[in-house]
Structure formats: C-alpha cells, structure tokens
Design a protein around this motif. Structure first.
Motif, PDB file in Angstrom:
ATOM      1  N   GLU A 202       0.828  -1.189   0.000  1.00 56.16           N
ATOM      2  CA  GLU A 202       0.000   0.000   0.000  1.00 56.16           C
ATOM      3  C   GLU A 202       0.876   1.259   0.000  1.00 56.16           C
ATOM      4  O   GLU A 202       0.648   2.188  -0.762  1.00 56.16           O
ATOM      5  N   GLU A 203       1.870   1.251   0.878  1.00 54.96           N
ATOM      6  CA  GLU A 203       2.768   2.405   0.958  1.00 54.96           C
ATOM      7  C   GLU A 203       3.509   2.610  -0.353  1.00 54.96           C
ATOM      8  O   GLU A 203       3.691   3.742  -0.808  1.00 54.96           O
ATOM      9  N   GLU A 205       2.540   1.807  -3.313  1.00 57.85           N
ATOM     10  CA  GLU A 205       1.633   2.361  -4.309  1.00 57.85           C
ATOM     11  C   GLU A 205       1.506   3.875  -4.119  1.00 57.85           C
ATOM     12  O   GLU A 205       1.598   4.644  -5.080  1.00 57.85           O
ATOM     13  N   ILE A 206       1.319   4.272  -2.865  1.00 55.37           N
ATOM     14  CA  ILE A 206       1.187   5.708  -2.594  1.00 55.37           C
ATOM     15  C   ILE A 206       2.475   6.444  -2.942  1.00 55.37           C
ATOM     16  O   ILE A 206       2.457   7.526  -3.536  1.00 55.37           O
ATOM     17  N   MET A 207       3.597   5.817  -2.599  1.00 58.94           N
ATOM     18  CA  MET A 207       4.882   6.451  -2.918  1.00 58.94           C
ATOM     19  C   MET A 207       5.010   6.694  -4.412  1.00 58.94           C
ATOM     20  O   MET A 207       5.458   7.753  -4.849  1.00 58.94           O
ATOM     21  N   ARG A 208       4.609   5.708  -5.201  1.00 61.85           N
ATOM     22  CA  ARG A 208       4.706   5.873  -6.651  1.00 61.85           C
ATOM     23  C   ARG A 208       3.777   7.003  -7.112  1.00 61.85           C
ATOM     24  O   ARG A 208       4.138   7.803  -7.965  1.00 61.85           O
ATOM     25  N   LEU A 209       2.585   7.041  -6.530  1.00 61.30           N
ATOM     26  CA  LEU A 209       1.612   8.043  -6.965  1.00 61.30           C
ATOM     27  C   LEU A 209       2.051   9.459  -6.624  1.00 61.30           C
ATOM     28  O   LEU A 209       1.782  10.387  -7.383  1.00 61.30           O
ATOM     29  N   VAL A 210       2.688   9.634  -5.463  1.00 60.87           N
ATOM     30  CA  VAL A 210       3.084  10.991  -5.102  1.00 60.87           C
ATOM     31  C   VAL A 210       4.444  11.362  -5.697  1.00 60.87           C
ATOM     32  O   VAL A 210       4.944  12.444  -5.447  1.00 60.87           O
ATOM     33  N   GLY A 211       5.003  10.433  -6.482  1.00 61.40           N
ATOM     34  CA  GLY A 211       6.222  10.775  -7.206  1.00 61.40           C
ATOM     35  C   GLY A 211       7.513  10.517  -6.453  1.00 61.40           C
ATOM     36  O   GLY A 211       8.483  11.254  -6.593  1.00 61.40           O
ATOM     37  N   ALA A 212       7.528   9.453  -5.630  1.00 59.03           N
ATOM     38  CA  ALA A 212       8.783   9.070  -4.988  1.00 59.03           C
ATOM     39  C   ALA A 212       9.679   8.426  -6.035  1.00 59.03           C
ATOM     40  O   ALA A 212       9.204   7.650  -6.866  1.00 59.03           O
ATOM     41  N   SER A 213      10.960   8.761  -6.013  1.00 57.95           N
ATOM     42  CA  SER A 213      11.856   8.152  -6.987  1.00 57.95           C
ATOM     43  C   SER A 213      12.076   6.683  -6.610  1.00 57.95           C
ATOM     44  O   SER A 213      11.860   6.279  -5.473  1.00 57.95           O
ATOM     45  N   ASP A 214      12.514   5.908  -7.594  1.00 59.77           N
ATOM     46  CA  ASP A 214      12.719   4.473  -7.366  1.00 59.77           C
ATOM     47  C   ASP A 214      13.668   4.218  -6.205  1.00 59.77           C
ATOM     48  O   ASP A 214      13.509   3.265  -5.456  1.00 59.77           O
ATOM     49  N   PHE A 216      14.015   5.830  -3.467  1.00 61.90           N
ATOM     50  CA  PHE A 216      13.317   5.926  -2.188  1.00 61.90           C
ATOM     51  C   PHE A 216      12.479   4.686  -1.926  1.00 61.90           C
ATOM     52  O   PHE A 216      12.279   4.282  -0.788  1.00 61.90           O
TER      53      PHE A 216
ATOM     54  N   PRO B 103       9.050  10.034 -11.755  1.00 64.59           N
ATOM     55  CA  PRO B 103       8.658  10.543 -10.432  1.00 64.59           C
ATOM     56  C   PRO B 103       8.568  12.063 -10.390  1.00 64.59           C
ATOM     57  O   PRO B 103       7.637  12.625  -9.824  1.00 64.59           O
ATOM     58  N   ARG B 106       5.390  13.173 -11.908  1.00 63.99           N
ATOM     59  CA  ARG B 106       4.216  12.819 -11.103  1.00 63.99           C
ATOM     60  C   ARG B 106       3.997  13.821  -9.972  1.00 63.99           C
ATOM     61  O   ARG B 106       2.882  13.975  -9.478  1.00 63.99           O
ATOM     62  N   VAL B 134       8.959  11.046   1.147  1.00 63.60           N
ATOM     63  CA  VAL B 134       9.424  10.058   0.171  1.00 63.60           C
ATOM     64  C   VAL B 134       9.891  10.702  -1.120  1.00 63.60           C
ATOM     65  O   VAL B 134      10.394  10.013  -2.009  1.00 63.60           O
TER      66      VAL B 134
END
Lengths: 296, 256
Positions: A202-203, A205-214, A216, B103, B106, B134
């Motif tokens: 879940e985290e 998925e959220i990280m990807r959505l808010v634009g966390a780089s790979d 992170f 990222p 996004r 993050v």
C-alpha cells in the motif's frame, strides 16, 4: 542525501521488526552459513600455513647408519651435490638433532625426558633440498642403493602430497557446502524481503503516486537485507570470539607443529570475510527480490 | 447561447479527426492528441482521444463505468503508456519521458481516489508529510508545508488523529491535502465523492472548487450527476473509449 539515508535506514529498521519472525529466521540461517564459512576458512588457513611450513623444510631426509664409514659418507654427499636435481645437502649430526629436539620440546612447554636416556636414539641425517620439490625420485633411488651408509629415506614430498590431497578435498567439499548453504540463505532473504515488500504494498503504491523516486522505494529494502547480513555477521563474530581460545587449543593439539594462531591479520581478514559475506548476501538477496517485484 | 461566448455553452467539435481549438494564448496543463490505448489483452480502452486543458480549468470527466475514465487517468500519471498518440503534461511528452524522470513529473500531479488511500497507521499529519518525505524534501520544509495544506482543507485540529478516527469526508480531505502538498499543477480526482453522502460530497466539491480558484487546475472523474449539472463547468463525456462531448457549462447528461 542525508534525509534519504535517514529515511531509508529508519524504514529498514521498522521493516525488520514488523516481520520479526521471518527476519530473525533469515538472520539465524545467515549466522549458520557465516559460521560454516569462517570454520572452513580457519581450517583452510591452518592447512595452508602447515603446508608452507613443511615445504620450507627439507624435502628428502636420509637417516644414516651410526657406523657408516666416513669415506663412503663423504662420497655419498659429494655424489648428491653433483646431482642436477639437488639444491643443497646438509649433514645434521645426532648430537645436533638431539639439541634441536630438546629445543622444540622446550618451545612447546613440554617436559624434557631425554635426560633419562643412556644413549642418543636419534640418527645422523642428511637433509637434502631439491630444486624442484616434486623431483625427488632419482635422489631417493640413489640413497636406497647405499645400504651401508643410509638406513632409511623419507621423502617429505610424500607427506606434502598427502596434505595437499586432504586440503584439496576439504576445499572442494567446503566450497560445495558453502554454495548450497549460501543459496539457501539467499532464498530465505529473497522471501523475507518479498514479505516486507508485500507488507508495504500500500505504501509503495502511494509512494509511486506521489512521485517518490525508485531509490526511495527500493533502498529501504536493500538496507533491510543488509541489516540481516550485518546482524548475522556481528553475532557470528561474537560466537567466534567466544570459541576462539578453546578452538585454538584444539587446533594446536590437532596440528601439533603447525604455527596456527589467531594473529591480528587473521582476525582482520576473518572479520572482513564474515561481514563482507553477510552484508553482500543480504544486499544481493533484497536486490533480487525488490527488482523482480518493482520493475514494471 | 452563442458558441464561443465566455459565459455560455461552448461546444467543441468532437468528431473523429477534428481537434478542439488550440488555446495557444493560455498555457496548457494537459494536451492529448489522437490518443489510443489498447491493453495487451486486446481491449481498446481509449480511441482517438483529443483533449486540452488550459491552466486554471475545472473539468468534469463523465461517462458510464468502463468508458475509459480510469484508463485516461492512468495515462495522465504515466501509470500506463498510450499505444498511439501523444500525452503532454505541462508540455512534457509522457510517452518519451525517460523512466528516471517519471517521479519528477508525477509530483506535478496530485491525485485523489474514491477510497482515499491513506496509511492507516499514520496520523493525518504523517500521511500528508509522507508525500514530502518520500520525495526527499528536507525535514525543515516538511512541517510548514503540511501545516499550511491542513489549514487549507480545514483539518488543522485533527492533525494528530488516525484516519480510522475520522469521518469519510475528513479522510477525503486528508487525501486532498496530501495531493496538494507538492503544489501540483493539476489535481486529478477519481470519483472523490463516490463513498460519501450528498452533504459531505458537496463539502468536498466546495473544497476542490476553492483549490481551483486559487489557481490549480482540477480534473474530476465522477458519476455524481447532481453536482455536475448544478455547477455548469466544463464537462468531457467519455463513452466506449471516445470523447463524445466536450462542453463548457454542460450538464451530467447530454442536453441535445
């Protein structure tokens, strides 16, 4: 950068304890493997040191008859010196041999009982060094053909060959066992980290959505794997430190003459080996796991 | 009303091959040109989609389930890639974007879902801060930014509570705060009122309208006919993967 490292380490720590049973199982297997690795490495180092020790010494020893005629002895020595395979020939008298023997006993702290002997039981010997340690056949044949002078010939190389055979065998078995245990550890770590990834699906998925780089997303898991390796390595080192003294005594009793000690160099190498193997395997396992899960 | 008037009904031609008028004077937050998406299983989710959204716009995306709304949103955040055509977000072609840049792009989009997607073990404050954490925002900048957006959505008092202690509307406002905390150029809301009762739905819509008034472009996919019809904003209708209408001041249902 600092934010990133703090973040990753903190999450790795949380992840490790979130699924503590699996993490501890992985750490335990890691310890088992590292202990095996360290054990094999210690034995290998001991055997190699012993091998060098033997090889430095003479390669053919001829025990001489006490009543060998001096002129014939001289002739044997001259002939030997003239042989192309021979590097050097040393005459060791029985008195000197006895002195050496006493010195060795003393160095080892054992009681010297030789004073009770009426006569010196040790023979005069010729110690022969060869240019090529393998090339002892002719020399031994020649010495065997001199029964009036020579009572017994011992080609040390035979002994060396036996030790080499044992060492090679141990090395092969050790490598095979280590690879098997290593693969098991890798498998367990891959699964541990995969569970950790699922627990955080879940985290992530959220990280990807808010634009966390790979980085992170990925590095906390890599750190978590490294943590399994590091914990395993530290516990292994503690175990080794505890058993070091008894082990040393045992090894000394076993190998006798071999100069096997946990010198600073050996300790340093062993620490590097254990920590390196542990952390390396932990990182590799989590990398494999995270890679196969996150790549889309 | 006359076509082209700023207050009245404006119909964009939407027949295949025609493009909506380019609004070159304004900056386009979003531009889709002849976009098609066919999934590997052969299902064509989108066909010939042309859509431009200028900065500051408020767009309702309507259409029956399976019309392609979710696919469209996935293309906008580059969760999926278009099989044909161009998707430009803030001028950047998402189809040509190197993976490493994804990222960063996004972060220009804040996304809000029907099911909020909050982390249950983190407080409201931590959920919002997580989005900054993050993405490598320095710690000293996180605090003020989170406080600011929580005040904006009216949750300053609930900052320390866990999502489970909140009402549905408060949870959705937390999600909106999280979407806003990066100062995005575009807020995408996918059925944000789907799980909320009418009164709370209106609160959420009011909040999105206020965010829009402050300058952020909003694209909202919804089935909420009442809201769409009442607000008379721009409405883009999807059916069977095609844009079947695009009208400013439209209702939920076609009024032809």
């Amino acid at each position: 950068m600092l934010t990133f490292v703090v973040f990753s380490v903190r999450r790795a720590w949380q992840g490790f304890w979130r699924n503590s049973l699996m993490s501890l199982a992985a750490t335990a297997t890691m310890i088992l493997m590292l202990l095996l690795l360290a054990g094999f490495w210690i034995i290998q180092t001991g055997l190699n040191a012993g091998l060098q020790f033997i090889e430095q010494k003479v390669e053919v020893v001829a025990d001489l008859n006490d009543n060998a005629p001096a002129d014939q002895l001289l002739q044997v020595e001259t002939t030997l010196r003239g042989m192309p395979q021979v590097a050097s020939v040393t005459f060791v008298s029985k008195d000197q041999a006895l002195q050496d023997f006493r010195a060795r006993l003393k160095a080892r702290g054992q009681e010297d009982l030789t004073g009770y002997l009426d006569t010196n039981p040790l023979p005069n010997t010729l110690e022969i060094k060869l240019k090529n340690p393998q090339d002892y056949g002719n020399v031994v044949d020649y010495l065997d053909g001199q029964p009036t002078v020579v009572s017994q010939v011992t080609p040390i190389q035979n002994l060396v060959n036996q030790v080499v055979t044992v060492t090679n065998f141990l090395r092969t078995v050790g490598v095979v066992v280590l690879i098997l245990v290593g693969l098991t550890v890798l498998f367990i770590i891959v699964n541990t980290i995969r569970l950790a990834v699922f627990a955080r699906a879940e985290e992530i998925e959220i990280m990807r959505l808010v634009g966390a780089s790979d980085a992170f997303i990925r590095w906390p898991f890599i750190f978590e794997g490294a943590m399994v390796g590091l914990f395993g390595a530290l516990i292994t080192l503690v175990v080794l430190a505890v058993v070091a003294t008894p082990l040393q005594e045992f090894m000394y009793g076993f190998f006798r003459v071999l100069p096997l000690q946990f010198g600073t160099l050996v300790v340093r190498d062993l620490t590097l080996l254990v920590v390196g193997a542990g952390v390396g395997l932990g990182v590799l396992g989590s990398y494999v796991s995270v890679r196969s899960y996150l790549i889309r | 009303m006359a076509p082209g008037s700023s207050t009245g009904l404006l119909r964009h031609p939407t027949l295949a091959g025609d493009r909506p008028p380019e609004t070159t004077s304004e900056r386009l937050v979003l531009a889709l040109r002849d976009v098609a998406k066919t999934y590997p299983n052969g299902r064509a989710a989108l066909r010939d989609v042309n859509l431009t959204v200028p900065e500051g716009d408020f767009v309702f995306l309507v259409g029956p389930s399976g019309a392609g709304k979710t696919t469209l949103i996935k293309l906008l955040i580059r969760d999926e890639l278009a099989t044909a055509g161009q998707v430009l977000l803030d001028g950047q072609d998402l189809g040509r974007l190197p993976r490493r840049q994804v990222p960063r792009v996004r972060r220009k989009v804040g996304i809000v879902f029907q099911d909020y997607k909050l982390l249950p073990r983190k407080s409201v404050w931590e959920n919002v801060a997580f989005a900054l954490e993050v993405t490598g925002t320095p710690g000293r900048r996180i605090g003020p930014a989170v406080d600011r957006v929580l005040r904006l959505v009216g949750l300053a008092a609930q900052a320390r509570q866990l999502p489970t202690q909140l009402s549905g509307g408060e949870q959705q406002r937390t999600a909106i705060a999280r979407a806003l905390v990066h100062d995005p150029r575009l807020i995408i809301a996918d059925e944000p009122t789907g799980n909320l009762d009418p009164l709370i739905s209106w609160e959420i819509i009011q909040l999105l309208l206020r965010i829009n008034e402050m300058g952020t472009t909003v694209l909202m996919a919804t089935h909420n006919a009442e809201v769409v019809t009442a607000l008379r904003k721009r409405v883009v209708g999807l059916e069977d993967g095609r844009v079947v209408r695009d009208e400013v001041g439209g209702a939920y249902h076609r009024e032809d």
